[in-house]
Design a protein around this motif. Structure first.
Motif, PDB file in Angstrom:
ATOM      1  N   LYS A  59      30.274  28.859  42.641  1.00  0.00           N
ATOM      2  CA  LYS A  59      30.613  27.497  43.022  1.00  0.00           C
ATOM      3  C   LYS A  59      31.740  27.526  44.055  1.00  0.00           C
ATOM      4  O   LYS A  59      32.776  28.134  43.822  1.00  0.00           O
ATOM      5  CB  LYS A  59      31.054  26.692  41.797  1.00  0.00           C
ATOM      6  CG  LYS A  59      29.976  26.566  40.723  1.00  0.00           C
ATOM      7  CD  LYS A  59      30.478  25.768  39.535  1.00  0.00           C
ATOM      8  CE  LYS A  59      29.402  25.645  38.455  1.00  0.00           C
ATOM      9  NZ  LYS A  59      29.878  24.864  37.276  1.00  0.00           N
ATOM     10  N   TYR A  60      31.504  26.867  45.166  1.00  0.00           N
ATOM     11  CA  TYR A  60      32.526  26.811  46.211  1.00  0.00           C
ATOM     12  C   TYR A  60      33.693  25.937  45.770  1.00  0.00           C
ATOM     13  O   TYR A  60      33.508  24.815  45.309  1.00  0.00           O
ATOM     14  CB  TYR A  60      31.926  26.264  47.507  1.00  0.00           C
ATOM     15  CG  TYR A  60      32.954  25.956  48.563  1.00  0.00           C
ATOM     16  CD1 TYR A  60      33.802  26.950  49.059  1.00  0.00           C
ATOM     17  CD2 TYR A  60      33.085  24.670  49.071  1.00  0.00           C
ATOM     18  CE1 TYR A  60      34.750  26.671  50.027  1.00  0.00           C
ATOM     19  CE2 TYR A  60      34.026  24.374  50.047  1.00  0.00           C
ATOM     20  CZ  TYR A  60      34.851  25.377  50.517  1.00  0.00           C
ATOM     21  OH  TYR A  60      35.793  25.091  51.473  1.00  0.00           O
ATOM     22  N   ASP A  61      34.901  26.479  45.897  1.00  0.00           N
ATOM     23  CA  ASP A  61      36.112  25.745  45.545  1.00  0.00           C
ATOM     24  C   ASP A  61      37.032  25.717  46.760  1.00  0.00           C
ATOM     25  O   ASP A  61      37.668  26.726  47.088  1.00  0.00           O
ATOM     26  CB  ASP A  61      36.818  26.415  44.364  1.00  0.00           C
ATOM     27  CG  ASP A  61      38.025  25.623  43.890  1.00  0.00           C
ATOM     28  OD1 ASP A  61      38.390  24.629  44.543  1.00  0.00           O
ATOM     29  OD2 ASP A  61      38.620  26.006  42.851  1.00  0.00           O
ATOM     30  N   PRO A  62      37.132  24.581  47.468  1.00  0.00           N
ATOM     31  CA  PRO A  62      37.974  24.513  48.669  1.00  0.00           C
ATOM     32  C   PRO A  62      39.458  24.681  48.370  1.00  0.00           C
ATOM     33  O   PRO A  62      40.244  24.897  49.296  1.00  0.00           O
ATOM     34  CB  PRO A  62      37.673  23.107  49.218  1.00  0.00           C
ATOM     35  CG  PRO A  62      37.183  22.325  48.039  1.00  0.00           C
ATOM     36  CD  PRO A  62      36.458  23.309  47.163  1.00  0.00           C
ATOM     37  N   ALA A 279      32.317  30.111  34.782  1.00  0.00           N
ATOM     38  CA  ALA A 279      32.023  29.827  36.188  1.00  0.00           C
ATOM     39  C   ALA A 279      32.697  30.869  37.075  1.00  0.00           C
ATOM     40  O   ALA A 279      33.838  31.284  36.815  1.00  0.00           O
ATOM     41  CB  ALA A 279      32.503  28.432  36.557  1.00  0.00           C
ATOM     42  N   VAL A 280      31.984  31.296  38.097  1.00  0.00           N
ATOM     43  CA  VAL A 280      32.559  32.162  39.116  1.00  0.00           C
ATOM     44  C   VAL A 280      32.666  31.324  40.388  1.00  0.00           C
ATOM     45  O   VAL A 280      31.670  30.795  40.887  1.00  0.00           O
ATOM     46  CB  VAL A 280      31.690  33.406  39.376  1.00  0.00           C
ATOM     47  CG1 VAL A 280      32.291  34.252  40.495  1.00  0.00           C
ATOM     48  CG2 VAL A 280      31.555  34.235  38.100  1.00  0.00           C
ATOM     49  N   PHE A 281      33.875  31.184  40.891  1.00  0.00           N
ATOM     50  CA  PHE A 281      34.114  30.353  42.063  1.00  0.00           C
ATOM     51  C   PHE A 281      34.215  31.227  43.311  1.00  0.00           C
ATOM     52  O   PHE A 281      34.572  32.398  43.242  1.00  0.00           O
ATOM     53  CB  PHE A 281      35.404  29.540  41.887  1.00  0.00           C
ATOM     54  CG  PHE A 281      35.352  28.581  40.728  1.00  0.00           C
ATOM     55  CD1 PHE A 281      34.781  27.325  40.885  1.00  0.00           C
ATOM     56  CD2 PHE A 281      35.865  28.937  39.486  1.00  0.00           C
ATOM     57  CE1 PHE A 281      34.729  26.436  39.814  1.00  0.00           C
ATOM     58  CE2 PHE A 281      35.813  28.064  38.416  1.00  0.00           C
ATOM     59  CZ  PHE A 281      35.245  26.811  38.580  1.00  0.00           C
ATOM     60  N   ALA A 282      33.888  30.635  44.445  1.00  0.00           N
ATOM     61  CA  ALA A 282      33.988  31.326  45.731  1.00  0.00           C
ATOM     62  C   ALA A 282      34.913  30.536  46.643  1.00  0.00           C
ATOM     63  O   ALA A 282      34.892  29.306  46.651  1.00  0.00           O
ATOM     64  CB  ALA A 282      32.609  31.478  46.373  1.00  0.00           C
ATOM     65  N   SER A 283      35.714  31.238  47.407  1.00  0.00           N
ATOM     66  CA  SER A 283      36.632  30.582  48.336  1.00  0.00           C
ATOM     67  C   SER A 283      35.959  30.245  49.653  1.00  0.00           C
ATOM     68  O   SER A 283      36.594  29.717  50.562  1.00  0.00           O
ATOM     69  CB  SER A 283      37.836  31.486  48.609  1.00  0.00           C
ATOM     70  OG  SER A 283      37.411  32.668  49.281  1.00  0.00           O
ATOM     71  N   PHE A 284      34.662  30.553  49.773  1.00  0.00           N
ATOM     72  CA  PHE A 284      33.932  30.321  51.007  1.00  0.00           C
ATOM     73  C   PHE A 284      32.530  29.844  50.653  1.00  0.00           C
ATOM     74  O   PHE A 284      32.058  30.053  49.535  1.00  0.00           O
ATOM     75  CB  PHE A 284      33.863  31.598  51.848  1.00  0.00           C
ATOM     76  CG  PHE A 284      33.233  32.758  51.115  1.00  0.00           C
ATOM     77  CD1 PHE A 284      31.892  33.092  51.306  1.00  0.00           C
ATOM     78  CD2 PHE A 284      33.980  33.523  50.213  1.00  0.00           C
ATOM     79  CE1 PHE A 284      31.315  34.152  50.623  1.00  0.00           C
ATOM     80  CE2 PHE A 284      33.405  34.591  49.535  1.00  0.00           C
ATOM     81  CZ  PHE A 284      32.068  34.896  49.735  1.00  0.00           C
TER      82      PHE A 284
END
Length: 365
Positions: A59-62, A279-284
């Motif tokens: 999941k993208y996390d801005p 959840a695994v978040f992505a910075s991009f």
């Protein structure tokens, strides 16, 4: 740093806990990975590490901003301590090195490596991405120095630790930064051996792009497996040479110097653990594609500019060609009319051709 914290640093092996161990664990054998939870209950918890990062399920996390190493390159004149704890090679770090870009300030504790066995089976890293392993993995461990006084107080708290995970792959070129560690492994070949090594720029071990990473809540990857780690796994891999990896995989022993049976220190990585709805978040974002270096960006810009110039030249050539054949056509028509027209009309045609205004021919006539 107080005495308790110093004690922890000397006896915390990698992401391991030895000072209070009652059972000597291993990666395989009687107290191997499948038996860890019997002796260390948290190893059977629901938020264990490492994990397999499935990129399509992240999941993208801005809000995940680039990580900021603080003081990593300002190592000073004090040497680092390199230590074989029987499970990995540990480099102790001064606590004035820290990590920014997280909700709290985290002070550095140590870093260590995981690798395979140099055999045909592919593996060595602890984390995987889309089921694919890397040849090795570097971990840089920090504790939450904003909320807790020392490592021993932080390591059991859910927000107590932060670890950077760097996947390592092999290529033809030697990585000079990793030689700051690998060149000294021969001095700590056996468990419990320790040596001082020259301090170096720790940031040189990290990927260039510190803004693209995966974030999840997990655990220490070895007993006692405390579920207290904020993990940041970089998307960009770091490359070392095949010779560097081979030395890492074959030079250390998990046994002590006096032991009659020497055992190579290999395959010191834990199998991936279930996410259990974490959840695994992505910075991009996935749409952003792969990261581009400054050289690649420059090449793309130059390529676009050259393409535009080339296109302009081609268009200009086509326009001039069309004009040439149009002029030729009109002049041919004029010549044909010359032969079939009376004297007055011929004089008009001569004037038109001389003036190079073929498209006025009809008006002249």
């Amino acid at each position: 740093m107080d005495c308790v914290a110093l004690f922890m640093l000397l006896f915390l092996p990698g992401l391991h806990w030895t000072a209070a161990e009652e059972t000597s664990w291993t990666y395989t054998g009687m107290v191997g990975q499948s038996e860890w939870s019997e002796h260390y209950p948290e190893c059977g918890g629901t938020s264990q590490s490492p994990v397999d990062v499935v990129t399509t399920q992240t999941k993208y996390d801005p809000a995940l901003t680039p990580l900021t190493p603080l003081g990593y390159s300002q190592h000073g004149n004090q040497p680092f301590t390199l230590y074989n704890n029987g499970h990995t090679a540990v480099i102790e770090l001064p606590d004035w090195m820290s990590l920014g870009g997280l909700p709290w300030l985290f002070s550095a504790v140590q870093m260590h490596l995981h690798w395979g066995n140099g055999g045909p089976s592919y593996g060595g890293s602890e984390h995987t991405i889309n089921g694919q392993s890397a040849e090795a993995e570097l971990h840089v461990l920090h504790y939450n120095s904003e909320l807790y006084p020392n490592m021993s107080a932080a390591m059991t708290q859910r927000d107590g630790l932060a670890v950077l995970g760097i996947l390592i792959v092999t290529g033809e070129e030697t990585n000079p930064a990793f030689n700051n560690i690998i060149n000294y492994l021969s001095r700590i070949r056996h468990a419990n051996q320790k040596v001082f090594i020259p301090a170096f720029d720790v940031q040189s071990l990290l990927p260039e792009d510190l803004g693209r990473y995966y974030r999840y809540n997990g655990s220490l990857t070895t007993p006692p497996c405390y579920q207290s780690v904020i993990w940041s796994l970089f998307n960009e891999r770091v490359q070392i040479s095949k010779a560097q990896l081979l030395k890492m995989e074959t030079i250390l022993f998990s046994s002590k110097a006096g032991d009659p049976d020497r055992m190579l220190l290999q395959d010191n990585y834990r199998a991936t653990q279930p996410l259990n709805h974490r959840a695994v978040f992505a910075s991009f974002t996935a749409e952003s594609g792969k990261e581009l270096t400054s050289g690649e960006v420059t090449a793309i810009v130059i390529g676009i500019m050259c393409g535009c110039v080339g296109l302009a030249v081609i268009v200009r050539f086509i326009i001039k060609t069309i004009r040439f054949f149009t002029l030729l056509h009109h002049e041919t028509v004029a010549v044909n009319r010359w032969h079939s027209s009376p004297t007055r009309t011929r004089l008009a045609l001569i004037n038109c051709v001389v003036c190079n205004i073929p498209f006025w021919i009809e008006k002249c006539l």
